[in-house]
Motif scaffolding. Structure first.
Motif, mmCIF file in Angstrom:
data_model
loop_
_atom_site.group_PDB
_atom_site.id
_atom_site.type_symbol
_atom_site.label_atom_id
_atom_site.label_comp_id
_atom_site.label_asym_id
_atom_site.label_seq_id
_atom_site.Cartn_x
_atom_site.Cartn_y
_atom_site.Cartn_z
ATOM 1 N N VAL A 111 71.173 2.253 -0.210
ATOM 2 C CA VAL A 111 71.413 0.940 -0.815
ATOM 3 C C VAL A 111 70.682 -0.150 -0.039
ATOM 4 C CG1 VAL A 111 73.193 -0.831 -1.146
ATOM 5 C CG2 VAL A 111 73.605 1.510 -1.921
ATOM 6 N N MET A 112 70.680 -0.035 1.280
ATOM 7 C CA MET A 112 70.072 -1.091 2.104
ATOM 8 C C MET A 112 68.570 -1.243 1.864
ATOM 9 S SD MET A 112 72.245 -1.067 5.645
ATOM 10 C CE MET A 112 72.211 0.685 5.957
ATOM 11 N N PRO A 113 67.775 -0.157 1.879
ATOM 12 C CA PRO A 113 66.352 -0.349 1.573
ATOM 13 C C PRO A 113 66.107 -0.805 0.134
ATOM 14 C CG PRO A 113 66.849 1.980 1.931
ATOM 15 C CD PRO A 113 68.039 1.201 2.367
ATOM 16 N N ALA A 114 67.011 -0.451 -0.785
ATOM 17 C CA ALA A 114 66.869 -0.935 -2.159
ATOM 18 C C ALA A 114 67.033 -2.452 -2.199
ATOM 19 C CB ALA A 114 67.909 -0.260 -3.057
ATOM 20 N N ALA A 115 67.988 -2.965 -1.412
ATOM 21 C CA ALA A 115 68.182 -4.414 -1.340
ATOM 22 C C ALA A 115 66.956 -5.090 -0.718
ATOM 23 C CB ALA A 115 69.435 -4.734 -0.527
ATOM 24 N N TRP A 116 66.385 -4.469 0.311
ATOM 25 C CA TRP A 116 65.177 -5.019 0.927
ATOM 26 C C TRP A 116 64.005 -4.985 -0.055
ATOM 27 C CZ3 TRP A 116 63.692 -7.228 5.574
ATOM 28 C CH2 TRP A 116 64.721 -7.397 6.516
ATOM 29 N N ALA A 117 63.939 -3.927 -0.876
ATOM 30 C CA ALA A 117 62.862 -3.834 -1.851
ATOM 31 C C ALA A 117 62.976 -4.950 -2.884
ATOM 32 C CB ALA A 117 62.886 -2.470 -2.542
ATOM 33 N N ALA A 118 64.201 -5.227 -3.331
ATOM 34 C CA ALA A 118 64.418 -6.321 -4.283
ATOM 35 C C ALA A 118 63.985 -7.650 -3.672
ATOM 36 C CB ALA A 118 65.891 -6.374 -4.687
ATOM 37 N N ALA A 155 55.119 -0.833 -0.412
ATOM 38 C CA ALA A 155 55.727 -0.097 0.700
ATOM 39 C C ALA A 155 57.244 -0.189 0.649
ATOM 40 C CB ALA A 155 55.207 -0.637 2.034
ATOM 41 N N ALA A 156 57.766 -1.380 0.341
ATOM 42 C CA ALA A 156 59.206 -1.559 0.243
ATOM 43 C C ALA A 156 59.786 -0.753 -0.918
ATOM 44 C CB ALA A 156 59.544 -3.040 0.077
ATOM 45 N N LEU A 157 59.076 -0.736 -2.045
ATOM 46 C CA LEU A 157 59.530 0.046 -3.193
ATOM 47 C C LEU A 157 59.496 1.546 -2.889
ATOM 48 C CD1 LEU A 157 57.799 -1.908 -6.103
ATOM 49 C CD2 LEU A 157 60.251 -1.799 -5.613
ATOM 50 N N GLY A 158 58.431 1.977 -2.200
ATOM 51 C CA GLY A 158 58.352 3.382 -1.802
ATOM 52 C C GLY A 158 59.485 3.760 -0.865
ATOM 53 N N TRP A 159 59.785 2.856 0.062
ATOM 54 C CA TRP A 159 60.898 3.070 0.996
ATOM 55 C C TRP A 159 62.201 3.240 0.218
ATOM 56 C CZ3 TRP A 159 60.442 0.832 6.470
ATOM 57 C CH2 TRP A 159 61.530 1.206 7.251
ATOM 58 N N ALA A 160 62.432 2.369 -0.756
ATOM 59 C CA ALA A 160 63.645 2.454 -1.566
ATOM 60 C C ALA A 160 63.696 3.763 -2.354
ATOM 61 C CB ALA A 160 63.731 1.264 -2.522
ATOM 62 N N LEU A 162 63.998 14.864 7.021
ATOM 63 C CA LEU A 162 63.535 14.070 8.157
ATOM 64 C C LEU A 162 62.112 14.441 8.541
ATOM 65 C CD1 LEU A 162 63.921 12.035 10.390
ATOM 66 C CD2 LEU A 162 65.138 13.773 11.726
ATOM 67 N N GLN A 163 61.838 15.731 8.649
ATOM 68 C CA GLN A 163 60.504 16.158 9.050
ATOM 69 C C GLN A 163 59.456 15.788 8.003
ATOM 70 O OE1 GLN A 163 61.437 20.331 9.735
ATOM 71 N NE2 GLN A 163 61.500 20.015 11.951
ATOM 72 N N SER A 164 59.821 15.947 6.718
ATOM 73 C CA SER A 164 58.891 15.578 5.645
ATOM 74 C C SER A 164 58.640 14.078 5.642
ATOM 75 C CB SER A 164 59.457 16.016 4.288
ATOM 76 O OG SER A 164 59.653 17.407 4.232
ATOM 77 N N GLY A 165 59.704 13.311 5.875
ATOM 78 C CA GLY A 165 59.561 11.859 5.920
ATOM 79 C C GLY A 165 58.624 11.414 7.021
ATOM 80 N N CYS A 166 58.795 11.988 8.212
ATOM 81 C CA CYS A 166 57.909 11.640 9.331
ATOM 82 C C CYS A 166 56.457 12.010 9.007
ATOM 83 C CB CYS A 166 58.356 12.362 10.600
ATOM 84 S SG CYS A 166 59.913 11.770 11.292
ATOM 85 N N ALA A 167 56.266 13.184 8.389
ATOM 86 C CA ALA A 167 54.908 13.631 8.052
ATOM 87 C C ALA A 167 54.272 12.714 7.010
ATOM 88 C CB ALA A 167 54.950 15.068 7.539
ATOM 89 N N LEU A 168 55.042 12.296 6.005
ATOM 90 C CA LEU A 168 54.511 11.387 4.986
ATOM 91 C C LEU A 168 54.205 10.016 5.576
ATOM 92 C CD1 LEU A 168 56.736 12.252 1.889
ATOM 93 C CD2 LEU A 168 54.249 12.530 2.065
ATOM 94 N N ALA A 169 55.077 9.531 6.452
ATOM 95 C CA ALA A 169 54.807 8.248 7.113
ATOM 96 C C ALA A 169 53.497 8.327 7.894
ATOM 97 C CB ALA A 169 55.961 7.881 8.040
ATOM 98 N N MET A 196 59.032 6.749 5.123
ATOM 99 C CA MET A 196 60.036 6.004 5.883
ATOM 100 C C MET A 196 61.376 6.017 5.155
ATOM 101 S SD MET A 196 58.633 4.992 8.713
ATOM 102 C CE MET A 196 59.604 3.619 9.362
ATOM 103 N N GLY A 197 61.347 5.959 3.821
ATOM 104 C CA GLY A 197 62.588 6.013 3.057
ATOM 105 C C GLY A 197 63.320 7.333 3.200
#
Length: 453
Positions: A137-144, A300-305, A324-331, A363-364
């Motif tokens: 929810v928090m990154p979605a709020a930041w994306a908005a 980037a914010a939308l992708g994070w969300a 977690l590992q996939s997220g780090c690799a994509l980042a 990062m999301g």
């Protein structure tokens, strides 16, 4: 069961509201900072607006961790929002730059209290299966906020004054404060915890780290040879204070909570430094408009969300290590892809948006997974301290990386391409280390499960 069920709806709406308001303020503050510096005749002191906020947030985080572990979540929340509101008022009414900096410092201290209390509130009020969704929810709020802020903040500043971006948000912060007070008033979040042992020395280390982070960020943003003593002093203060503010073994990536905490700093440093200088390179070297460069940040914010939403799905909850590992690799992949901006034959904005989307999704996936893993491995009376350490690591990682990349940029300023290449290489290295070391975050829990079996 979901976060909008009757039992959790009021709390979820309150948290979403306050996160959106704080996100808008943070983004608009970055946008209007140049106007503030010009209006208050402080262009040479521009960096202090950011250094004061970041340095003051550190003791706020440490204090917030200790207060929430003593069952004082509601008072901590209310105090944080009150300080944030006073800081907003002071910044909006400031008649001189030192007054503005003081307001930013109050905002930073209140923000430090707030973010720790928010994390602990989620851990206390939501069951384990809903926490990943709340951390989405928090990154979605930041994306908005990221979608609205560039247009809204610029319009407000142009129509009225930059001060309206600070003062205009006050009523909304007040409403969100009332909602938070109501949502946390049931007493569920204030569960009893054992009293912590007194640690009078923690204040000394916190002050040292706060001063160090402020000096490091300021010197990195405004580097000249004359500021070398400031940079070195800031580094020494960080070396003295930081190890005492993080879990034992964090700096050597000891398995479990120490590795989780350190990983957050590595990822934050990698992503923030790459993103900051990508925008600069787009505008000044590739001729992209400021609004178009801002679009990459929004992507980037939308992708994070989007990544955060995916990791919150019930069907993937058993794959936290892989997430977690996939997220780090994509980042890491998104950061590395920004190096393609050095090729003038490629369309700059397309490359920037593609890299931002990949990095944001990574990062999301990774950042909420770090938070979930932290609370899975934290005892109830350690949640506040561990959440504070996580935020401290995030701030320190960002400040250290920005200072170092700022120094690199200053030294290589005559060749923007060389400077950008060096910065991307450093950010990629940090993200690669995070990817390799992410496997250590789950070792403690996995071992315990194996033994029990």
């Amino acid at each position: 069961m979901n976060v909008l069920d009757r039992k959790y709806r009021r709390t979820t709406i309150a948290i979403t509201s306050i996160v959106t308001m704080v996100a808008f303020e943070a983004m608009s503050a970055n946008m209007i900072a140049p106007s503030v510096a010009v209006d208050l005749n402080a262009v040479a002191s521009y960096g202090w607006a950011f250094s004061a906020f970041l340095a003051a947030s550190l003791p706020g985080m440490i204090l917030g961790g200790r207060l929430t572990d003593r069952g004082r979540i509601r008072p901590t929340f209310l105090a944080s929002l009150a300080l944030f509101t006073v800081g907003l008022t002071l910044s909006g009414l400031s008649w001189a730059f030192p007054v503005f900096v003081a307001g930013r410092a109050l905002q930073g201290f209140g923000g430090g209290l707030y973010i720790v209390a928010l994390y602990v509130l989620i851990a206390r009020l939501y069951p384990e299966n809903l926490r990943p969704r709340m951390f989405a929810v928090m990154p979605a709020a930041w994306a908005a906020a990221a979608l609205l802020t560039p247009w809204l903040a610029a319009s407000v500043a142009a129509t009225w004054t930059w001060r309206a971006n600070y003062l205009g948000i006050l009523p909304l912060i007040l409403l969100a404060t009332i909602a938070i007070a109501s949502a946390t008033g049931s007493g569920e979040a204030e569960n009893a915890t054992r009293p912590q042992e007194a640690q009078p020395s923690i204040l000394r280390y916190t002050v040292a780290a706060a001063l160090g982070i402020g000096m490091l960020q300021f010197a990195g943003q405004n580097f000249t040879l004359a500021l070398t003593p400031v940079l070195l002093t800031g580094g020494r203060l960080l070396v003295a204070g930081v190890p005492k503010l993080l879990p034992t073994g964090a700096l050597r990536f000891a398995r479990g909570v120490p590795a989780i905490t350190a990983l957050r700093g590595l990822l934050a440093g990698a992503f923030v430094s790459a993103q900051s200088f990508t925008t600069l390179f787009l505008v000044h070297e590739r001729g992209v408009s400021t609004s178009a460069a801002g679009a990459a940040l929004s992507v980037a914010a939308l992708g994070w969300a989007a990544g955060a939403w995916y990791q919150g799905r019930d069907s993937v909850q058993q794959s936290r290590r892989l997430l977690l590992q996939s997220g780090c690799a994509l980042a890491m992949g998104g950061i590395t892809a920004t190096a393609l901006l050095l090729l003038s034959s490629l369309p700059a904005i397309h490359v920037a948006i593609g890299a931002a989307a990949i990095g944001g999704i990574g990062m999301g996936l990774a950042v909420p997974s770090i938070s979930v893993a932290l609370f899975e491995q934290s005892l109830p009376d350690e949640q506040g301290v561990n959440a504070a350490a996580l935020q401290v690591s995030d701030s320190l990682g960002s400040a250290a990386a920005l200072a170092l990349t700022g120094l690199m940029f200053a030294q290589l300023e005559s060749s923007a391409s060389a400077a950008f290449a060096a910065i991307v290489a450093l950010a990629t290295l940090l993200a690669a280390c995070a990817t390799v070391l992410s496997s250590r975050c789950f070792a403690v829990k996995d071992a315990a499960q194996h033994t029990a079996g």
